[in-house]
Design a protein around this motif. Structure first.
Motif, PDB file in Angstrom:
ATOM      1  N   ALA A 155       0.822  -1.209   0.000  1.00  0.00           N
ATOM      2  CA  ALA A 155       0.000   0.000   0.000  1.00  0.00           C
ATOM      3  C   ALA A 155       0.856   1.258   0.000  1.00  0.00           C
ATOM      4  O   ALA A 155       2.023   1.239   0.410  1.00  0.00           O
ATOM      5  N   THR A 156       0.247   2.329  -0.439  1.00  0.00           N
ATOM      6  CA  THR A 156       0.841   3.657  -0.374  1.00  0.00           C
ATOM      7  C   THR A 156       0.195   4.375   0.800  1.00  0.00           C
ATOM      8  O   THR A 156      -1.005   4.241   1.029  1.00  0.00           O
ATOM      9  N   LEU A 157       0.998   5.130   1.552  1.00  0.00           N
ATOM     10  CA  LEU A 157       0.498   5.881   2.697  1.00  0.00           C
ATOM     11  C   LEU A 157       0.339   7.351   2.323  1.00  0.00           C
ATOM     12  O   LEU A 157       1.226   7.929   1.689  1.00  0.00           O
ATOM     13  N   PHE A 158      -0.789   7.929   2.749  1.00  0.00           N
ATOM     14  CA  PHE A 158      -1.090   9.331   2.466  1.00  0.00           C
ATOM     15  C   PHE A 158      -1.421  10.053   3.761  1.00  0.00           C
ATOM     16  O   PHE A 158      -1.975   9.445   4.686  1.00  0.00           O
ATOM     17  N   ASP A 159      -1.135  11.354   3.811  1.00  0.00           N
ATOM     18  CA  ASP A 159      -1.584  12.145   4.949  1.00  0.00           C
ATOM     19  C   ASP A 159      -3.045  12.536   4.716  1.00  0.00           C
ATOM     20  O   ASP A 159      -3.623  12.219   3.670  1.00  0.00           O
ATOM     21  N   ARG A 160      -3.649  13.237   5.678  1.00  0.00           N
ATOM     22  CA  ARG A 160      -5.052  13.614   5.558  1.00  0.00           C
ATOM     23  C   ARG A 160      -5.316  14.537   4.375  1.00  0.00           C
ATOM     24  O   ARG A 160      -6.426  14.611   3.882  1.00  0.00           O
ATOM     25  N   GLY A 161      -4.286  15.231   3.903  1.00  0.00           N
ATOM     26  CA  GLY A 161      -4.445  16.134   2.765  1.00  0.00           C
ATOM     27  C   GLY A 161      -4.263  15.447   1.425  1.00  0.00           C
ATOM     28  O   GLY A 161      -4.364  16.075   0.377  1.00  0.00           O
ATOM     29  N   GLY A 162      -3.959  14.134   1.429  1.00  0.00           N
ATOM     30  CA  GLY A 162      -3.786  13.392   0.189  1.00  0.00           C
ATOM     31  C   GLY A 162      -2.362  13.338  -0.332  1.00  0.00           C
ATOM     32  O   GLY A 162      -2.106  12.788  -1.394  1.00  0.00           O
ATOM     33  N   LYS A 163      -1.405  13.878   0.432  1.00  0.00           N
ATOM     34  CA  LYS A 163       0.003  13.850   0.022  1.00  0.00           C
ATOM     35  C   LYS A 163       0.615  12.492   0.361  1.00  0.00           C
ATOM     36  O   LYS A 163       0.449  11.966   1.458  1.00  0.00           O
ATOM     37  N   GLN A 164       1.334  11.910  -0.604  1.00  0.00           N
ATOM     38  CA  GLN A 164       1.975  10.616  -0.375  1.00  0.00           C
ATOM     39  C   GLN A 164       3.118  10.799   0.623  1.00  0.00           C
ATOM     40  O   GLN A 164       3.991  11.644   0.431  1.00  0.00           O
ATOM     41  N   ILE A 165       3.095   9.989   1.709  1.00  0.00           N
ATOM     42  CA  ILE A 165       4.112  10.143   2.749  1.00  0.00           C
ATOM     43  C   ILE A 165       4.918   8.870   3.009  1.00  0.00           C
ATOM     44  O   ILE A 165       5.831   8.881   3.818  1.00  0.00           O
ATOM     45  N   GLY A 166       4.573   7.769   2.335  1.00  0.00           N
ATOM     46  CA  GLY A 166       5.320   6.540   2.578  1.00  0.00           C
ATOM     47  C   GLY A 166       4.672   5.335   1.937  1.00  0.00           C
ATOM     48  O   GLY A 166       3.825   5.457   1.055  1.00  0.00           O
ATOM     49  N   LYS A 167       5.103   4.155   2.426  1.00  0.00           N
ATOM     50  CA  LYS A 167       4.569   2.902   1.894  1.00  0.00           C
ATOM     51  C   LYS A 167       4.481   1.864   3.007  1.00  0.00           C
ATOM     52  O   LYS A 167       5.130   1.981   4.050  1.00  0.00           O
ATOM     53  N   HIS A 168       3.684   0.828   2.747  1.00  0.00           N
ATOM     54  CA  HIS A 168       3.429  -0.251   3.703  1.00  0.00           C
ATOM     55  C   HIS A 168       3.607  -1.556   2.947  1.00  0.00           C
ATOM     56  O   HIS A 168       3.070  -1.725   1.856  1.00  0.00           O
ATOM     57  N   TYR A 169       4.376  -2.474   3.540  1.00  0.00           N
ATOM     58  CA  TYR A 169       4.659  -3.738   2.852  1.00  0.00           C
ATOM     59  C   TYR A 169       4.944  -4.840   3.861  1.00  0.00           C
ATOM     60  O   TYR A 169       4.765  -4.653   5.067  1.00  0.00           O
ATOM     61  N   ALA A 170       5.414  -6.002   3.390  1.00  0.00           N
ATOM     62  CA  ALA A 170       5.636  -7.188   4.221  1.00  0.00           C
ATOM     63  C   ALA A 170       6.453  -6.858   5.457  1.00  0.00           C
ATOM     64  O   ALA A 170       7.329  -6.002   5.443  1.00  0.00           O
ATOM     65  N   GLY A 171       6.163  -7.580   6.508  1.00  0.00           N
ATOM     66  CA  GLY A 171       6.877  -7.406   7.761  1.00  0.00           C
ATOM     67  C   GLY A 171       5.950  -7.612   8.963  1.00  0.00           C
ATOM     68  O   GLY A 171       6.240  -8.406   9.815  1.00  0.00           O
ATOM     69  N   PRO A 172       4.856  -6.882   9.137  1.00  0.00           N
ATOM     70  CA  PRO A 172       4.459  -5.709   8.354  1.00  0.00           C
ATOM     71  C   PRO A 172       5.362  -4.506   8.650  1.00  0.00           C
ATOM     72  O   PRO A 172       5.735  -4.263   9.791  1.00  0.00           O
TER      73      PRO A 172
END
Length: 189
Positions: free
Chosen positions: A74-91
């Motif tokens: 997944a891609t992580l976004f802030d409340r304003g819709g700006k991309q701030i990171g990612k989420h992957y295995a591990g988790p």
């Protein structure tokens, strides 16, 4: 007295900007998903992506088959819709600033939506880097939409098939709280 439209627009934009920069507040969750009272929310992120499943034979009964969860993507976004990171295995959650946190599930709740993946409480197994995730102690996954394993069965003809099921969730990251009296925190990406 009428206010010029430019001033009204500027005021509206400023209010919106301040609201998007405000420190996040902890969500209302079932008791099992609550973090220790000493922890405070350091970041709220919206995850949008897929939950990845693979069709596998049961290890104890090779005549039975099931969709087995492998990892999120997944891609992580802030409340304003700006991309701030990612989420992957591990988790694992990785910020654009290079910091990471790897979590371990400590509690789960089915959540209010029977068609969505469960809500979770995770504790940080490890963190790395200097940034928004470097001091994370706990993570909550709430407000989930979608992401459940495929409803259609998995059988011998589908062994090793991969299903990428769309999902969305809100993640709350907690740290140990403010270390100095009078210190303030806000979002930092």
């Amino acid at each position: 007295m009428k206010m010029p439209i430019a001033i009204l627009l500027t005021q509206t934009l400023l209010v919106g900007l301040l609201a998007s920069c405000a420190a996040p507040t902890a969500p209302t969750v079932p008791a099992a998903l609550r973090v220790p009272a000493s922890q405070t929310v350091s970041l709220e992120a919206i995850g949008k992506g897929v939950q990845i499943y693979v069709c596998e034979a049961d290890k104890t009964d090779p005549t039975r088959f099931a969709w087995v969860f492998k990892q999120p993507e997944a891609t992580l976004f802030d409340r304003g819709g700006k991309q701030i990171g990612k989420h992957y295995a591990g988790p694992t959650w990785e910020s654009n600033d290079g910091s990471k946190v790897i979590g371990a599930v400590t509690a789960r709740d089915d959540g209010p939506d029977a068609t969505a993946i469960p809500w979770l409480l995770l504790t940080a197994k490890s963190t790395s880097g200097q940034g928004v995730f470097s001091a994370t102690k706990s993570i909550q996954r709430v407000n989930t939409v979608g992401g459940k394993a495929p409803a259609e069965g998995c059988d011998r003809t589908l062994v090793d098939a991969v299903a990428r099921v769309p999902y969305q969730a809100t993640y709350y990251f907690y740290d140990a709280g403010l270390s100095e009296p009078g210190a303030t925190k806000g979002p930092s990406y």
